[in-house]
Structures are given as structure tokens and as C-alpha cells.
Design a protein around this motif. Structure first.
Motif, mmCIF file in Angstrom:
data_model
loop_
_atom_site.group_PDB
_atom_site.id
_atom_site.type_symbol
_atom_site.label_atom_id
_atom_site.label_comp_id
_atom_site.label_asym_id
_atom_site.label_seq_id
_atom_site.Cartn_x
_atom_site.Cartn_y
_atom_site.Cartn_z
ATOM 1 N N CYS A 170 0.831 -1.210 0.000
ATOM 2 C CA CYS A 170 0.000 0.000 0.000
ATOM 3 C C CYS A 170 0.864 1.258 0.000
ATOM 4 O O CYS A 170 0.603 2.205 -0.757
ATOM 5 N N PHE A 171 1.877 1.276 0.858
ATOM 6 C CA PHE A 171 2.771 2.434 0.894
ATOM 7 C C PHE A 171 3.428 2.664 -0.467
ATOM 8 O O PHE A 171 3.560 3.801 -0.929
ATOM 9 N N ARG A 172 3.844 1.576 -1.115
ATOM 10 C CA ARG A 172 4.472 1.722 -2.435
ATOM 11 C C ARG A 172 3.493 2.319 -3.438
ATOM 12 O O ARG A 172 3.860 3.205 -4.220
ATOM 13 N N GLU A 173 2.261 1.814 -3.435
ATOM 14 C CA GLU A 173 1.282 2.309 -4.406
ATOM 15 C C GLU A 173 1.013 3.794 -4.208
ATOM 16 O O GLU A 173 0.721 4.520 -5.155
ATOM 17 N N MET A 174 1.124 4.258 -2.958
ATOM 18 C CA MET A 174 0.931 5.676 -2.667
ATOM 19 C C MET A 174 2.230 6.465 -2.803
ATOM 20 O O MET A 174 2.286 7.647 -2.474
ATOM 21 N N GLN A 175 3.297 5.792 -3.267
ATOM 22 C CA GLN A 175 4.601 6.428 -3.456
ATOM 23 C C GLN A 175 5.215 6.893 -2.137
ATOM 24 O O GLN A 175 6.043 7.801 -2.121
ATOM 25 N N GLN A 176 4.799 6.283 -1.015
ATOM 26 C CA GLN A 176 5.363 6.614 0.288
ATOM 27 C C GLN A 176 6.479 5.616 0.592
ATOM 28 O O GLN A 176 6.366 4.741 1.452
ATOM 29 N N PHE A 177 7.574 5.767 -0.136
ATOM 30 C CA PHE A 177 8.636 4.774 -0.079
ATOM 31 C C PHE A 177 9.348 4.758 1.275
ATOM 32 O O PHE A 177 9.774 3.696 1.738
ATOM 33 N N LYS A 205 11.991 -10.702 3.303
ATOM 34 C CA LYS A 205 11.859 -9.303 3.714
ATOM 35 C C LYS A 205 12.996 -8.448 3.151
ATOM 36 O O LYS A 205 12.795 -7.282 2.811
ATOM 37 N N TYR A 206 14.191 -9.016 3.064
ATOM 38 C CA TYR A 206 15.271 -8.294 2.399
ATOM 39 C C TYR A 206 14.903 -8.013 0.933
ATOM 40 O O TYR A 206 15.146 -6.916 0.410
ATOM 41 N N MET A 207 14.328 -9.018 0.290
ATOM 42 C CA MET A 207 13.922 -8.852 -1.100
ATOM 43 C C MET A 207 12.833 -7.793 -1.228
ATOM 44 O O MET A 207 12.849 -6.975 -2.162
ATOM 45 N N GLU A 208 11.905 -7.812 -0.297
ATOM 46 C CA GLU A 208 10.843 -6.804 -0.271
ATOM 47 C C GLU A 208 11.435 -5.399 -0.144
ATOM 48 O O GLU A 208 11.031 -4.471 -0.857
ATOM 49 N N LEU A 209 12.403 -5.246 0.750
ATOM 50 C CA LEU A 209 13.045 -3.947 0.951
ATOM 51 C C LEU A 209 13.802 -3.528 -0.302
ATOM 52 O O LEU A 209 13.743 -2.362 -0.723
ATOM 53 N N ALA A 210 14.505 -4.474 -0.915
ATOM 54 C CA ALA A 210 15.250 -4.163 -2.138
ATOM 55 C C ALA A 210 14.308 -3.729 -3.258
ATOM 56 O O ALA A 210 14.624 -2.809 -4.027
ATOM 57 N N GLU A 211 13.139 -4.350 -3.342
ATOM 58 C CA GLU A 211 12.173 -3.963 -4.369
ATOM 59 C C GLU A 211 11.677 -2.540 -4.137
ATOM 60 O O GLU A 211 11.496 -1.773 -5.087
ATOM 61 N N THR A 212 11.457 -2.187 -2.874
ATOM 62 C CA THR A 212 11.032 -0.824 -2.562
ATOM 63 C C THR A 212 12.104 0.176 -2.985
ATOM 64 O O THR A 212 11.805 1.210 -3.604
ATOM 65 N N SER A 214 14.289 -0.228 -5.280
ATOM 66 C CA SER A 214 14.326 -0.208 -6.740
ATOM 67 C C SER A 214 13.218 0.677 -7.302
ATOM 68 O O SER A 214 13.451 1.465 -8.226
ATOM 69 N N GLN A 215 12.006 0.551 -6.744
ATOM 70 C CA GLN A 215 10.895 1.376 -7.211
ATOM 71 C C GLN A 215 11.159 2.862 -6.960
ATOM 72 O O GLN A 215 10.672 3.718 -7.697
ATOM 73 N N ALA A 216 11.917 3.146 -5.903
ATOM 74 C CA ALA A 216 12.267 4.538 -5.587
ATOM 75 C C ALA A 216 13.521 4.993 -6.327
ATOM 76 O O ALA A 216 14.004 6.107 -6.102
ATOM 77 N N ASN A 217 14.052 4.107 -7.212
ATOM 78 C CA ASN A 217 15.277 4.393 -7.972
ATOM 79 C C ASN A 217 16.480 4.639 -7.067
ATOM 80 O O ASN A 217 17.401 5.379 -7.425
ATOM 81 N N ARG A 218 16.472 4.003 -5.911
ATOM 82 C CA ARG A 218 17.624 4.072 -5.007
ATOM 83 C C ARG A 218 18.441 2.790 -5.192
ATOM 84 O O ARG A 218 18.465 1.899 -4.337
ATOM 85 N N TRP A 219 19.102 2.713 -6.336
ATOM 86 C CA TRP A 219 19.764 1.475 -6.718
ATOM 87 C C TRP A 219 20.923 1.122 -5.793
ATOM 88 O O TRP A 219 21.225 -0.062 -5.589
ATOM 89 N N ASN A 266 20.440 -6.309 -11.846
ATOM 90 C CA ASN A 266 19.713 -5.085 -12.217
ATOM 91 C C ASN A 266 20.114 -3.892 -11.354
ATOM 92 O O ASN A 266 20.182 -2.760 -11.839
ATOM 93 N N ALA A 267 20.365 -4.154 -10.077
ATOM 94 C CA ALA A 267 20.761 -3.067 -9.183
ATOM 95 C C ALA A 267 22.110 -2.487 -9.603
ATOM 96 O O ALA A 267 22.280 -1.259 -9.660
ATOM 97 N N TYR A 268 23.059 -3.363 -9.894
ATOM 98 C CA TYR A 268 24.361 -2.881 -10.365
ATOM 99 C C TYR A 268 24.206 -2.094 -11.674
ATOM 100 O O TYR A 268 24.832 -1.032 -11.864
ATOM 101 N N ALA A 269 23.374 -2.614 -12.559
ATOM 102 C CA ALA A 269 23.155 -1.923 -13.830
ATOM 103 C C ALA A 269 22.497 -0.561 -13.603
ATOM 104 O O ALA A 269 22.848 0.422 -14.271
ATOM 105 N N GLY A 270 21.564 -0.496 -12.661
ATOM 106 C CA GLY A 270 20.908 0.766 -12.347
ATOM 107 C C GLY A 270 21.881 1.809 -11.840
ATOM 108 O O GLY A 270 21.668 3.018 -12.035
#
Length: 334
Positions: A170-177, A205-212, A214-219, A266-270
Motif C-alpha cells: 500500500c505504501f508503495r502504491e501511494m509512493q510513500q517509499f 523481507k530483504y527482497m521486499e526492501l530491495a524492491e522498494t 528499486s521502485q524509488a530508484n535508489r539502486w 539489475n541493481a548494479y546496472a541501475g
């Protein structure tokens, strides 16, 4: 211009204005369709049934008839379909009163049963709203589910992991990263202290955090998180390595590492670290080879997908020299 022509233009303007006004009145006061009328009647009937059952439960609550009250509240919830905000709040408050009474009376098992009902209700109602893409409305209920999970003993970790994951979405969908990241960090701290080395929950949970991230472009933060998660998933695989090769628990852990390494590429590439990304692609490719079967590659990213990802990254990074070996390798795969 002739008078007759002027008169015709004036009449046309008047007709357009009248027609437009009529259209507005039709839209504003559009007659209720048969389907809409049926839905209104159905919702009204449900609301009336809910109110009757809820009032019965409230009377039972006042008379300290707690099991009966809980049964009435459950029946009221089931009668309603999707709860309105007022209905949800009324049921939550009534059930919380009973849970608090059970706790103060030392009836911990009974209190936990009520909290499980509260958690389940909040999660279900939150999911309905979340899937309807109204995260601002879904969030309070999913946060309730996370809070009520704290009161559980049996199944507490699984309930917390599920509800916190829904809150993060929900936080991600609202852009509240930032809020999403904080929630994941809290769960990571909890799982570090409570989960076993063979449990995938911490890696998830680490993967969940990494996805967040990534969505925030904090590679850079996504990279750091995945690097921390790498030895954790290796530990899980080591604990499950004595299981048969086709055991679902072992396969799940192997898949998770495949996914983690692909995300790390992908993170390294970003970050623009093309050579490091492709070195990680090499590690992922070899990992897939080591854990694949003769008839099928390990998933979710097999050798073809790994090679294709590496080629894309090299070409986007203006490194055709680094893409060439991967293109040759891909050509040999069938």
C-alpha cells in the motif's frame, strides 16, 4: 447577411443550448437502472441484517455473554459482504472490548482467539480495498491486521510477515517509499531476533526492501540490501541441503537465490556498474548450471534469460564488447 439567415442562426443556437441543458439534466438525474435498483435493495437488505445481528451482539456484550456476542458479530460480518467503514469500526471496537476483558481475566487463549478473528477480518477487508486500488482506504485496515498479529502466539510470525507485506504494498502504491522502507526494516529486525537460520522469511523481507528501493530508484540501497541478503539465502540453502533434490522447500530456496542474483544484476546496472553487473550475471549463470536438471533449467531465470539480461545491460551501457561473449553463448542454447 439576410434577416432570414440571421434568424435561422439564432434558432440553431437556442436549440443547441436547450439540447445541452436537457443532456445535463439527464446525466444529473439519470433514472436508476434495474440493475442499480437491485443492487441498492440488496445493499439495504444487507445493512439491515447487519444492524440486527450487530445489535443482538451488543446486547449480549452488555450482558457479559461473550461467546454469544462473538458469534453474533461473526454472523453480522458474514451477512454484509464488504464492510463499510462504520460497520468495520463497530465490529473492531466490540471485539477489542471482549479481547481486553479476556486478557484482564487471565483467559489468554480466549483473548488470542479474538485477536486472531480481528487480524483475519482486518486483513481480508484490507485486501479487498487494496485489490480495488484504493490504498489509502486499505492501509488502516492492513495496519490493524499488523497490530493484531502482535497479540498472537501461534502463527504470529506468518501473520506479521503477511500483514506487513500488504502494508508495504500500500505504501508503495501511494509512493510513500520511506514508510514502506521503515516497515520492512522493523520486520527485518524482528525476524533477525526470532526466525531460524533455515527460514526464508528474513530473505523474503530483504527482497521486499530491495524492491522498494528499486521502485524509488535508489539502486545503491537496493544493491546493499541484496548483498546483505546473499549470505542469508546461502545459509538457508545449506540448512536445507540434506533434503532430497526435488523437495519443495529446497527448490524454493534455490529459486529465491536465482531471483536475488538477477535483482542484484539489475541493481548494479541501475547504478551504472556494468562490469560488476555482468560479473554477477556470470555467477548467476554458473549457479543455474550447477542446480539445473538435464531436462530443465533452474528457475525463475534460466540460462537463456540470464544471457539475454546480460546482453541488454551491456548494450544499454554502450559496451558491445561485453555483450559479444554473451551473444555467442546465447546462440548455443536451445
Amino acid at each position: 447577411m439576410r434577416p432570414t439567415r440571421v434568424l435561422m442562426i439564432i434558432l440553431e443556437v437556442i436549440l443547441i443550448f436547450v439540447a445541452f441543458s436537457a443532456l445535463i439534466r439527464y446525466v444529473v438525474s439519470k433514472p436508476t437502472s434495474a440493475r442499480d435498483a437491485t443492487e441498492i435493495k440488496f445493499n439495504a437488505a444487507n445493512a439491515k441484517k447487519f444492524r440486527s445481528l450487530y445489535d443482538t451482539g451488543s446486547k449480549q456484550l452488555k450482558n457479559a455473554e461473550y461467546p454469544e456476542a462473538l458469534a453474533s458479530f461473526q454472523e453480522a460480518e458474514q451477512s454484509s459482504g464488504q464492510l463499510s467503514d462504520d460497520q468495520y469500526a463497530a465490529l473492531k471496537n466490540a471485539r477489542q472490548q471482549i479481547a481486553t476483558y479476556f486478557e484482564s481475566s487471565g483467559r489468554t487463549a480466549d483473548a488470542e482467539t479474538v485477536y486472531k478473528t480481528l487480524e483475519t477480518s482486518a486483513l481480508q477487508e484490507g485486501y479487498v480495498l487494496s485489490r480495488a486500488h484504493v490504498p489509502a482506504q486499505a492501509l488502516p485496515r492492513l495496519q490493524d491486521a499488523q497490530q493484531f498479529s502482535q497479540h498472537l502466539t501461534e502463527g504470529k510470525q506468518a501473520a506479521l510477515v503477511e500483514s506487513s507485506g500488504a502494508v508495504v504494498e500500500c505504501f508503495r502504491e501511494m509512493q510513500q517509499f520511506d514508510d514502506a522502507e521503515e516497515n520492512s526494516h522493523q520486520m527485518i529486525d524482528y525476524l533477525r531476533a526470532s526466525s531460524s537460520p533455515s527460514d526464508l522469511a528474513l530473505t523474503d523481507k530483504y527482497m521486499e526492501l530491495a524492491e522498494t528501493y528499486s521502485q524509488a530508484n535508489r539502486w545503491d540501497m537496493a544493491e546493499q540490501t541484496l548483498v546483505v541478503a546473499w549470505p542469508n539465502i546461502d545459509q538457508v540453502i545449506a540448512h536445507r541441503s540434506n533434503l532430497p533434490d526435488n523437495d519443495p522447500s529446497l527448490m524454493q530456496a534455490l529459486f529465491e537465490k536465482d531471483l536475488l542474483l538477477s535483482w542484484l544484476v539489475n541493481a548494479y546496472a541501475g547504478e551504472g556498474k556494468i562490469e560488476t553487473a555482468l560479473a554477477t550475471s556470470e555467477a548467476l549463470y554458473n549457479y543455474v548450471v550447477d542446480h539445473s536438471k538435464p531436462w530443465a533449467d533452474l528457475g525463475p531465470y534460466g540460462r537463456k534469460q540470464v544471457a539475454a539480461q546480460a546482453i541488454t545491460i551491456a548494450l544499454k551501457g554502450n559496451r558491445p564488447d561485453l555483450a559479444a561473449p554473451w551473444q555467442a553463448r546465447l546462440a548455443t542454447l536451445h
